[in-house]
Design an enzyme around this catalytic site. Sequence first.
Site, PDB file in Angstrom:
ATOM      1  N   VAL A 135      18.640  48.434  82.994  1.00 16.67           N
ATOM      2  CA  VAL A 135      19.132  48.027  84.315  1.00 16.67           C
ATOM      3  C   VAL A 135      20.363  48.898  84.570  1.00 16.67           C
ATOM      4  O   VAL A 135      21.058  49.247  83.639  1.00 16.67           O
ATOM      5  CB  VAL A 135      19.509  46.534  84.376  1.00 16.67           C
ATOM      6  CG1 VAL A 135      18.285  45.673  84.354  1.00 16.67           C
ATOM      7  CG2 VAL A 135      20.418  46.161  83.237  1.00 16.67           C
ATOM      8  N   CYS A 136      20.588  49.285  85.810  1.00 15.51           N
ATOM      9  CA  CYS A 136      21.566  50.350  86.005  1.00 15.51           C
ATOM     10  C   CYS A 136      22.192  50.308  87.383  1.00 15.51           C
ATOM     11  O   CYS A 136      21.768  49.588  88.251  1.00 15.51           O
ATOM     12  CB  CYS A 136      20.922  51.722  85.938  1.00 15.51           C
ATOM     13  SG  CYS A 136      19.522  51.855  84.881  1.00 15.51           S
ATOM     14  N   THR A 137      23.195  51.162  87.556  1.00 13.14           N
ATOM     15  CA  THR A 137      23.746  51.451  88.872  1.00 13.14           C
ATOM     16  C   THR A 137      23.781  52.968  89.040  1.00 13.14           C
ATOM     17  O   THR A 137      24.291  53.659  88.163  1.00 13.14           O
ATOM     18  CB  THR A 137      25.180  50.892  88.994  1.00 13.14           C
ATOM     19  OG1 THR A 137      25.151  49.485  88.702  1.00 13.14           O
ATOM     20  CG2 THR A 137      25.733  51.117  90.390  1.00 13.14           C
ATOM     21  N   ARG A 144      25.330  43.498  91.355  1.00 15.31           N
ATOM     22  CA  ARG A 144      26.270  44.576  91.066  1.00 15.31           C
ATOM     23  C   ARG A 144      26.415  45.483  92.280  1.00 15.31           C
ATOM     24  O   ARG A 144      27.284  46.337  92.347  1.00 15.31           O
ATOM     25  CB  ARG A 144      25.774  45.390  89.860  1.00 15.31           C
ATOM     26  CG  ARG A 144      25.968  44.693  88.522  1.00 15.31           C
ATOM     27  CD  ARG A 144      25.102  45.297  87.436  1.00 15.31           C
ATOM     28  NE  ARG A 144      23.708  44.913  87.618  1.00 15.31           N
ATOM     29  CZ  ARG A 144      22.697  45.770  87.731  1.00 15.31           C
ATOM     30  NH1 ARG A 144      22.912  47.052  87.652  1.00 15.31           N
ATOM     31  NH2 ARG A 144      21.462  45.333  87.921  1.00 15.31           N
TER      32      ARG A 144
END
Length: 393
Positions: free
Chosen positions: A140-142, A331
Amino acid sequence: MKLPFLCALVLLAFGCASAQDVPPFTEDCRTGTYPPNGPTFLGKVPWYTVNLDLPPQERWSQLIYSKKKELLNLIQAIKDLANAFVPSGKIVKLVDEDLPLLVGSLPYPFGEEIKGIAHASGMALGEVMLFNIFYEVFTVCTSIVAEDKTGKLLHARNLDFGLFLGWDIKNNSWTITELLRPMVVNVDFQRNNKSVFLSTNFAGYVGMLTGIRPETFTLTMNERYSLDGGYIGILEWIIGKRDGMWMSFLTRSVLENATSYEDAKNQLMKTKLLAPAYFILGGNQSGEACVITRARVSCLDVLQLDIKQGRWYVLETNYDHWKAPFVLDDRRTPAMKCMNRTTQENISFKTVYDVLSTKPVLNKLTTYTTMMSVSEGKLEAYLRDCPDPCMPW
Ligand SMILES: *[C@@H]1O[C@H](CO)[C@@H](O)[C@H](O)[C@H]1NC(C)=O
Ligand SMILES: *[C@@H]1O[C@H](CO)[C@@H](O)[C@H](O)[C@H]1NC(C)=O
Ligand SMILES: *[C@@H]1O[C@H](CO)[C@@H](O)[C@H](O)[C@H]1NC(C)=O
Ligand SMILES: *[C@@H]1O[C@H](CO)[C@@H](O)[C@H](O)[C@H]1NC(C)=O
Ligand SMILES: *[C@@H]1O[C@H](CO)[C@@H](O)[C@H](O)[C@H]1NC(C)=O
Ligand SMILES: *[C@@H]1O[C@H](CO)[C@@H](O)[C@H](O)[C@H]1NC(C)=O
């Protein structure tokens, strides 16, 4: 059903409660975090070279020799975890008997590279395949691509990995995430002794999640969870419906062989995939940046950077940009708040690192932060930590 433990882990996601939007798990936009320092910075990511002129079986040997011990620790933890979820040794059978068969059906050069990694590390082929599946599924990321006032693009990402993979109560950390940090490497892929592309990667993984083709484009991939999701795609592929491409294999092919931003964009939009994904692509001139939202077969949406409309950056976490993020995992809002506050005038490696250092954009899963500048052909990557108090994700 194969891989039932993957499904069980995902179901857990919906049983967990969150305090992501409450202090001390969130904070005001950080400033002055760059050059990286303090307790959220664990060190620079080391560089290795992979020579694409070598046969695929030999390319990774040198890197794998130097990461062998860490690799064995990680695979042991993954197997322990899998066995805890699915007792009775079914996982062992899957890894020893079924996964090695899969390697032979992977497209060139991926199967050959995986065989080479197994050989160099002394691990069983099925084990190397197992963590290539793990990397593909549990990120999972940005990701952010922004354009500065001079028209230069910068592309940055946090890679968050290991969700649901064994919360360590004593250490207040995710077991797999901890074991993964020593595996993070920067790789300079060369042909004829010249860089073709650069990537931040995990040792032993032949796909790509983060990379730059100097002077041409930058690319990151984020997981997209959907009912027609990765697990269905991977299950189908295992039982023989093999007409889609692994997402991170496509990213790798594009970084290695696409010759322009348009070529890269086209391949990312049109290639049939095993599972949904977000591709975040930056080009080498003003206006060239987009978030491509993919279903397995079709392209659902392309969000384009658009200076005229005031959209000087594009930002993606793990939710479709036209929908609200999952309420327990937002986020996006804090990251956008900090980007908006930074303004286009002041965007740089320094300020984007601040954005990616602000909780909960930075969280317990955050493994590395990478920043890339296509015009300078530069990639910087830093190992991250999020000391308590900090959100588990
Ligand atoms: C967890 O903490 C214990 C002791 O507090 C330590 O021995 C162990 O190495 C830690 N594990 C990890 C993965 O950091
Ligand atoms: C790459 O460089 C090495 C040493 O600098 C040299 O021995 C080798 O022949 C070069 N390879 C190619 C393909 O140019
Ligand atoms: C951008 O890419 C195009 C097409 O590949 C190339 O012709 C051009 O020189 C590149 N521009 C820069 C500034 O690198
Ligand atoms: C890139 O293209 C070359 C030449 O066609 C091919 O040998 C190589 O396998 C391709 N790379 C990937 C990752 O598909
Ligand atoms: C950031 O700015 C954009 C464009 O003005 C706006 O659409 C968005 O709602 C803002 N987001 C936050 C969290 O401030
Ligand atoms: C941008 O940076 C300049 C110089 O550091 C500073 O004076 C200014 O307040 C900053 N602008 C914003 C909106 O943060």
